[in-house]
Design a protein around this motif. Structure first.
Motif, PDB file in Angstrom:
ATOM      1  N   LYS A 272       0.841  -1.212   0.000  1.00  0.00           N
ATOM      2  CA  LYS A 272      -0.076   0.130  -0.017  1.00  0.00           C
ATOM      3  C   LYS A 272       0.852   1.212   0.161  1.00  0.00           C
ATOM      4  CE  LYS A 272      -1.962   1.689   3.885  1.00  0.00           C
ATOM      5  NZ  LYS A 272      -1.626   3.096   4.240  1.00  0.00           N
ATOM      6  N   ASN A 273       1.736   1.122   1.016  1.00  0.00           N
ATOM      7  CA  ASN A 273       2.473   2.505   1.137  1.00  0.00           C
ATOM      8  C   ASN A 273       3.962   2.745  -0.003  1.00  0.00           C
ATOM      9  OD1 ASN A 273       1.035   3.138   3.237  1.00  0.00           O
ATOM     10  ND2 ASN A 273       2.416   2.448   4.717  1.00  0.00           N
TER      11      ASN A 273
ATOM     12  N   ARG B 184      -0.042  14.490  13.314  1.00  0.00           N
ATOM     13  CA  ARG B 184       0.394  14.038  11.926  1.00  0.00           C
ATOM     14  C   ARG B 184       0.513  15.242  11.234  1.00  0.00           C
ATOM     15  NH1 ARG B 184      -1.685   8.476   9.922  1.00  0.00           N
ATOM     16  NH2 ARG B 184       0.216   8.634   8.360  1.00  0.00           N
ATOM     17  N   PRO B 185       1.147  16.448  11.230  1.00  0.00           N
ATOM     18  CA  PRO B 185       1.088  17.463  10.762  1.00  0.00           C
ATOM     19  C   PRO B 185       1.839  17.375   9.436  1.00  0.00           C
ATOM     20  CG  PRO B 185       2.520  17.727  12.749  1.00  0.00           C
ATOM     21  CD  PRO B 185       1.791  16.468  12.750  1.00  0.00           C
ATOM     22  N   VAL B 186       1.912  18.394   8.611  1.00  0.00           N
ATOM     23  CA  VAL B 186       2.768  18.166   7.174  1.00  0.00           C
ATOM     24  C   VAL B 186       3.595  19.436   7.116  1.00  0.00           C
ATOM     25  CG1 VAL B 186       1.158  16.875   5.821  1.00  0.00           C
ATOM     26  CG2 VAL B 186       0.803  19.272   5.912  1.00  0.00           C
ATOM     27  N   ASP B 187       3.958  20.108   8.265  1.00  0.00           N
ATOM     28  CA  ASP B 187       4.886  21.244   8.116  1.00  0.00           C
ATOM     29  C   ASP B 187       6.382  21.042   7.626  1.00  0.00           C
ATOM     30  OD1 ASP B 187       5.085  19.400  10.737  1.00  0.00           O
ATOM     31  OD2 ASP B 187       6.635  21.092  11.394  1.00  0.00           O
ATOM     32  N   GLN B 188       6.655  19.654   7.773  1.00  0.00           N
ATOM     33  CA  GLN B 188       8.074  19.362   7.173  1.00  0.00           C
ATOM     34  C   GLN B 188       8.027  19.188   5.509  1.00  0.00           C
ATOM     35  OE1 GLN B 188      10.806  19.267   9.286  1.00  0.00           O
ATOM     36  NE2 GLN B 188       9.539  20.199  10.565  1.00  0.00           N
TER      37      GLN B 188
ATOM     38  N   MET C  11      12.474  15.989  11.614  1.00  0.00           N
ATOM     39  CA  MET C  11      12.324  14.256  12.025  1.00  0.00           C
ATOM     40  C   MET C  11      12.594  13.715  10.621  1.00  0.00           C
ATOM     41  SD  MET C  11       9.306  15.594  11.518  1.00  0.00           S
ATOM     42  CE  MET C  11       8.959  16.363  13.048  1.00  0.00           C
TER      43      MET C  11
ATOM     44  N   THR D 295      10.888  11.905   7.737  1.00  0.00           N
ATOM     45  CA  THR D 295       9.452  11.793   7.457  1.00  0.00           C
ATOM     46  C   THR D 295       9.490  10.832   6.320  1.00  0.00           C
ATOM     47  OG1 THR D 295       7.614  12.969   6.427  1.00  0.00           O
ATOM     48  CG2 THR D 295       9.597  14.241   6.706  1.00  0.00           C
ATOM     49  N   VAL D 296       8.542   9.858   6.125  1.00  0.00           N
ATOM     50  CA  VAL D 296       8.403   9.015   4.792  1.00  0.00           C
ATOM     51  C   VAL D 296       7.764   9.863   3.714  1.00  0.00           C
ATOM     52  CG1 VAL D 296       7.464   7.000   4.079  1.00  0.00           C
ATOM     53  CG2 VAL D 296       8.528   6.726   6.367  1.00  0.00           C
ATOM     54  N   THR D 297       6.605  10.197   3.967  1.00  0.00           N
ATOM     55  CA  THR D 297       5.765  10.635   2.719  1.00  0.00           C
ATOM     56  C   THR D 297       6.496  12.045   2.646  1.00  0.00           C
ATOM     57  OG1 THR D 297       4.184  11.546   4.425  1.00  0.00           O
ATOM     58  CG2 THR D 297       3.699   9.708   3.027  1.00  0.00           C
TER      59      THR D 297
ATOM     60  N   ASP E 206       4.183   0.496  12.280  1.00  0.00           N
ATOM     61  CA  ASP E 206       3.038  -0.207  11.569  1.00  0.00           C
ATOM     62  C   ASP E 206       2.949  -1.646  12.023  1.00  0.00           C
ATOM     63  OD1 ASP E 206       3.128   1.619   8.361  1.00  0.00           O
ATOM     64  OD2 ASP E 206       2.690   2.335  10.561  1.00  0.00           O
TER      65      ASP E 206
ATOM     66  N   ILE F  96       7.273   6.752  17.287  1.00  0.00           N
ATOM     67  CA  ILE F  96       6.972   7.386  16.275  1.00  0.00           C
ATOM     68  C   ILE F  96       5.719   8.306  16.298  1.00  0.00           C
ATOM     69  CG2 ILE F  96       6.394   7.568  13.612  1.00  0.00           C
ATOM     70  CD1 ILE F  96       9.337   6.506  14.254  1.00  0.00           C
ATOM     71  N   PHE F  97       4.663   7.734  16.813  1.00  0.00           N
ATOM     72  CA  PHE F  97       3.363   8.442  16.734  1.00  0.00           C
ATOM     73  C   PHE F  97       3.095   8.736  18.387  1.00  0.00           C
ATOM     74  CE2 PHE F  97       2.344   8.992  12.581  1.00  0.00           C
ATOM     75  CZ  PHE F  97       2.780   7.821  11.922  1.00  0.00           C
TER      76      PHE F  97
ATOM     77  N   ARG G 259      -0.571   5.847  19.614  1.00  0.00           N
ATOM     78  CA  ARG G 259      -0.743   4.695  18.668  1.00  0.00           C
ATOM     79  C   ARG G 259      -0.921   3.446  19.771  1.00  0.00           C
ATOM     80  NH1 ARG G 259       2.003   3.374  12.954  1.00  0.00           N
ATOM     81  NH2 ARG G 259       0.184   2.466  11.999  1.00  0.00           N
TER      82      ARG G 259
ATOM     83  N   ARG H  52      -3.958  -0.645  11.733  1.00  0.00           N
ATOM     84  CA  ARG H  52      -2.987  -1.458  12.278  1.00  0.00           C
ATOM     85  C   ARG H  52      -3.715  -2.034  13.390  1.00  0.00           C
ATOM     86  NH1 ARG H  52      -1.112  -2.507   7.242  1.00  0.00           N
ATOM     87  NH2 ARG H  52      -0.401  -0.676   6.318  1.00  0.00           N
TER      88      ARG H  52
END
Ligand code: EPZ
Length: 424
Positions: free
Chosen positions: A22-23, A124-128, A165, A167-169, A311, A333-334, A337, A377
């Motif tokens: 998926k990812n 889960r911000p997207v600031d980066q 940090m 970040t995968v995406t 995950d 990470i989160f 969770r 998950r």
């Protein structure tokens, strides 16, 4: 809302075919935006999140073909992008929609993407993502819940990007934006996940100049245009689906063969399963897993790849619930969770949560109950617990599960589990 009804206590025996990741599929689908030539992807998993991404790309004007004979083969034609935007009603159901930001800026010079908002496992911000794209010259404003971005007149320019940090995406957005930027981009603390490597290899097949992918430092030399690869790009197998089935056998016992799996993407998970007493043998594209008796207690902490993946935290915790001892699980990470913990407790698990650490006191038996899925998950861990618990377990709100697993109950039934989907 659909539910899963499970009668526990049966070992798993048989063979499972692992689907595409998926990812990896989600960023790879977005890479189609980077070229006017039709891009074909193979081994695309049939998941709700993939359907959502295809709907989002179609909204932008991408023409999509998905073969009836080969549903895992998808061709995307982004020769005409009519609306470089990702509306809230689509983004709110899938935060990975933010992955269109980089390619839209690179290809169209503009993008209007809804802020994803938080989700169950964290803010889960997207600031980066924004910080890195601004370093490449993008002008970005956040207004009325939307990221409104515009590239400079000459297009994005290469930059050196160090995010606060890993970040995968974020790494994936930067790879796609930098592929068409002017000059060199260096990602200093890049994510090393196999899904990032899969995207980089797809971009290279499209003509991008990238090296260092799979390490923490990736260099990208921008090119003027990208093209469709000569052959369809085959998406890597899903390491989290693989790990989920490994944990299912580890908890329920039995013997299974996972076809199409890549053990080299799961070293940290396989090490912990072996420590718990699960037998895991990796062959060429096949993983053989067997287990009998109670798992041994195993402590672990999640971290970025190649360490133990966040995950897989909820699924591995189930083995600790029935282990003959105490395990400590740390989630780094989160921030939120552990929502599966309260649901596992309804099945008789004994778990104490203190901040980012859960202390799991193993018990000999779990007992079936009705539980509620809260995120992707976590729902997988509740299904695994239901396979183990005495009596009947009903897992509610399994739309969470369908986001990331292709008909999990069908695959588990083929392994002998007593499980059925109850349509709402
Ligand atoms: C990806 O999410 C995965 N999703 C997640 O899988 C996975 O859990 C996560 O990576 C970590 O491995 C996809 O690939 C589609 P991050 P992503 O950016 O990229 C913080 C699943 O179950 N952060 O690596 O969104 C963030 O809050 C999903 O399949 C910022 O603060 O995760 C988190 O604490 C769940 N600002 C940490 O960094 C940013 O701009 C890592 O997040 C970006 C991230």
């Amino acid at each position: 809302m659909d539910k899963l009804r499970i009668c526990g206590g049966r070992p798993l025996e048989g063979e499972v075919v692992i689907a595409g990741a998926k990812n990896a599929a989600l960023p790879d689908l977005c890479a189609a935006l980077l070229t006017a030539e039709p891009l074909t992807l193979a081994n695309v998993p049939r998941l709700q999140d993939v359907a959502t991404m295809l709907k989002l790309l179609a909204h932008m004007g991408v023409r999509i073909e998905r073969g009836d004979a080969q549903p895992d083969v998808v061709t995307l034609d982004a020769s005409r992008i009519t609306a470089p935007e990702a509306p809230y009603d689509l983004v709110k159901t899938m935060r990975a929609s933010v992955l269109v930001l980089g390619p839209l800026l690179a290809r169209c010079g503009a993008a209007r993407v809804s802020l994803p908002g938080g989700c169950a496992i964290g803010s889960r911000p997207v600031d980066q993502h924004i910080k890195g794209l601004q370093a490449m010259g993008a002008e970005i404003a956040v207004e009325h819940g939307y990221i409104v971005a515009r590239a400079p007149a000459g297009g994005l320019r290469g930059a050196r990007i160090t995010t606060d940090m890993i970040t995968v995406t974020g790494t994936e957005n930067f790879l796609m934006a930098a592929a068409l930027a002017r000059g060199e981009t260096v990602l200093e603390n890049a994510a090393q996940e196999p899904e990032v490597v899969d995207l980089a290899e797809l971009l290279i097949a499209m003509g991008a100049k990238i090296d260092g992918h799979g390490t923490s430092r990736i260099r990208i030399q921008g090119v003027d245009a990208l093209h469709a690869p000569r052959a369809p790009h085959r998406i890597i197998p899903d390491r989290i689906e693989t790990g989920t089935f490994l944990c299912a056998v580890g908890a329920a016992g039995g013997h299974a063969r996972l076809r199409g799996a890549r053990a080299d993407h799961l070293d940290a998970v396989i090490d912990k399963l072996r420590e718990a007493g699960v037998s895991v043998d990796a062959g060429d594209g096949v993983i053989d897993v067997r287990m009998s008796g109670r798992p041994r207690p195993v402590s672990f902490r999640t971290s970025e790849y190649p360490a133990f993946p966040t995950d897989m935290q909820a699924q591995m915790m189930v083995l600790g619930c029935i282990a003959d001892g105490t395990s400590r699980v740390s989630e780094t990470i989160f921030e939120n969770r552990f929502m599966h913990v309260n649901e596992l407790a309804r099945l008789g698990a004994k778990i104490e949560v203190d901040g980012h650490t859960a202390v799991v006191h193993g018990v000999p038996r779990l007992s079936g109950a009705t539980v509620m899925a809260t995120d992707l998950r976590a729902s997988a861990s509740l299904v695994i617990a239901g396979l183990v618990a005495d009596g009947e377990t009903v897992v509610d709100r399994i739309y969470h599960l369908d986001r990331g697993y292709d008909r999990m109950e069908v695959k588990l039934r083929a392994l002998g589990a007593d499980i059925e989907r109850v349509k709402a």
